[in-house]
Design an enzyme around this catalytic site. Sequence first.
Site, PDB file in Angstrom:
ATOM      1  N   ASN A  15       0.831  -1.213   0.000  1.00  0.00           N
ATOM      2  CA  ASN A  15       0.000   0.000   0.000  1.00  0.00           C
ATOM      3  C   ASN A  15       0.861   1.257   0.000  1.00  0.00           C
ATOM      4  OD1 ASN A  15      -3.051  -0.485   0.123  1.00  0.00           O
ATOM      5  ND2 ASN A  15      -2.252  -2.023   1.535  1.00  0.00           N
ATOM      6  N   ARG A  66       5.134   1.535  26.077  1.00  0.00           N
ATOM      7  CA  ARG A  66       4.171   1.854  25.018  1.00  0.00           C
ATOM      8  C   ARG A  66       4.057   3.358  24.742  1.00  0.00           C
ATOM      9  NH1 ARG A  66       0.812  -0.523  21.946  1.00  0.00           N
ATOM     10  NH2 ARG A  66       1.156  -2.586  22.794  1.00  0.00           N
ATOM     11  N   ARG A  92       0.240  -2.461  15.111  1.00  0.00           N
ATOM     12  CA  ARG A  92       0.453  -2.012  16.478  1.00  0.00           C
ATOM     13  C   ARG A  92      -0.626  -0.986  16.776  1.00  0.00           C
ATOM     14  NH1 ARG A  92       5.138  -1.793  20.041  1.00  0.00           N
ATOM     15  NH2 ARG A  92       4.723   0.102  21.184  1.00  0.00           N
ATOM     16  N   ILE A  93      -1.106  -1.006  18.020  1.00  0.00           N
ATOM     17  CA  ILE A  93      -2.138  -0.031  18.389  1.00  0.00           C
ATOM     18  C   ILE A  93      -1.476   1.342  18.530  1.00  0.00           C
ATOM     19  CG2 ILE A  93      -3.819   0.609  20.166  1.00  0.00           C
ATOM     20  CD1 ILE A  93      -4.696  -1.919  18.861  1.00  0.00           C
ATOM     21  N   HIS A 110      -8.145  -0.945   5.850  1.00  0.00           N
ATOM     22  CA  HIS A 110      -8.481  -2.213   6.505  1.00  0.00           C
ATOM     23  C   HIS A 110      -9.095  -3.156   5.471  1.00  0.00           C
ATOM     24  CE1 HIS A 110      -9.423  -4.884   9.813  1.00  0.00           C
ATOM     25  NE2 HIS A 110     -10.621  -5.058   9.262  1.00  0.00           N
ATOM     26  N   LEU A 145     -11.048   0.389  17.791  1.00  0.00           N
ATOM     27  CA  LEU A 145     -10.422  -0.548  16.862  1.00  0.00           C
ATOM     28  C   LEU A 145     -11.141  -0.474  15.507  1.00  0.00           C
ATOM     29  CD1 LEU A 145      -8.497  -2.985  16.272  1.00  0.00           C
ATOM     30  CD2 LEU A 145     -10.363  -4.464  17.051  1.00  0.00           C
ATOM     31  N   ASP A 146     -10.429   0.004  14.494  1.00  0.00           N
ATOM     32  CA  ASP A 146     -10.977   0.085  13.128  1.00  0.00           C
ATOM     33  C   ASP A 146     -12.355   0.748  13.118  1.00  0.00           C
ATOM     34  OD1 ASP A 146      -8.715  -1.298  12.148  1.00  0.00           O
ATOM     35  OD2 ASP A 146      -9.635  -3.221  12.616  1.00  0.00           O
ATOM     36  N   GLN A 174      -7.931  -3.887  -4.794  1.00  0.00           N
ATOM     37  CA  GLN A 174      -8.827  -2.758  -4.513  1.00  0.00           C
ATOM     38  C   GLN A 174      -8.204  -1.798  -3.495  1.00  0.00           C
ATOM     39  OE1 GLN A 174     -11.628  -2.122  -6.292  1.00  0.00           O
ATOM     40  NE2 GLN A 174     -10.761  -3.845  -7.437  1.00  0.00           N
TER      41      GLN A 174
HETATM   42  C1  GRF Z   1      -3.200  -4.865   3.932  1.00  0.00           C
HETATM   43  O1  GRF Z   1      -4.047  -5.935   3.644  1.00  0.00           O
HETATM   44  C2  GRF Z   1      -3.917  -3.821   4.750  1.00  0.00           C
HETATM   45  O2  GRF Z   1      -5.265  -3.714   4.435  1.00  0.00           O
HETATM   46  C3  GRF Z   1      -3.764  -4.337   6.153  1.00  0.00           C
HETATM   47  O3  GRF Z   1      -2.473  -4.900   6.188  1.00  0.00           O
HETATM   48  C4  GRF Z   1      -2.079  -5.281   4.870  1.00  0.00           C
HETATM   49  C5  GRF Z   1      -0.804  -4.561   4.596  1.00  0.00           C
HETATM   50  O4  GRF Z   1      -0.256  -4.916   3.352  1.00  0.00           O
HETATM   51  N1  GRF Z   1      -3.970  -3.282   7.114  1.00  0.00           N
HETATM   52  P1  GRF Z   1       0.953  -4.067   2.772  1.00  0.00           P
HETATM   53  O5  GRF Z   1       2.045  -4.059   3.841  1.00  0.00           O
HETATM   54  O6  GRF Z   1       0.455  -2.699   2.440  1.00  0.00           O
HETATM   55  O7  GRF Z   1       1.389  -4.827   1.545  1.00  0.00           O
END
Ligand code: GRF
Length: 202
Positions: A15, A66, A92-93, A110, A145-146, A174
């Site tokens: 990503n 932390r 990690r949170i 996510h 969380l998310d 996607q």
């Molecule tokens: C992805 O599936 C993202 O949605 C999730 O962790 C994964 C990370 O993949 N939070 P990358 O490190 O971006 O390849």
Amino acid sequence: MTVKIAVLVSGRGSNLQAIIDSIERGYIKDAAVNLVISNKADAYALERARKHGINAVFLDPGRFDRSGYDREILKLLNNYDVDLLLLAGYFRILGSEIIEAYRDRILNIHPSLLPAFKGLHAQRQAFEYGVKVAGCTVHYVDEGLDSGPIILQSCVQVLPDDTEETLTGRILEQEHIIYPEAVRLFAEGKLKVEGRKVRSLD
Ligand code: GRF
């Protein structure tokens, strides 16, 4: 004015790569990834960043408690005068100090259609649940969380022959589309948060 971006990562960094590429080819304008921070020394994302001349820092969680760890991150974000913080596979949170300091300026991707399947292994959760439609979500990060307001979502059909791996792969395709899109909208000042709703002025 250039939007300065920092990205927190833990692993592969696909990503992160999608966002770097979108900036380099001009899809996201007036933005730059200035800093990548990983909590894992061997995260491939660090290498990806370095290949593009981006400062890539491994911050060892073993050296801090932390909140001390989050304060170190905050220091770096302040040093780089960061405008937008992205979580991209950061396992990690994030502490409330960072969330407060960067309220409405932290995004996460996510791999599920939130609010379904929060937490780890979202694709596996969806696959095992037997859903017919899966997908991914870009959302603001809040203390839950998310759970922050949703910016963009994209769905994929779950096909009869899918395995967890093939489904995960189609969701990832996607992710690489909607995360850069959300960053572009942010960078262009086109996102307005109104309670739980995010309005896009595109
Ligand atoms: C992805 O599936 C993202 O949605 C999730 O962790 C994964 C990370 O993949 N939070 P990358 O490190 O971006 O390849």
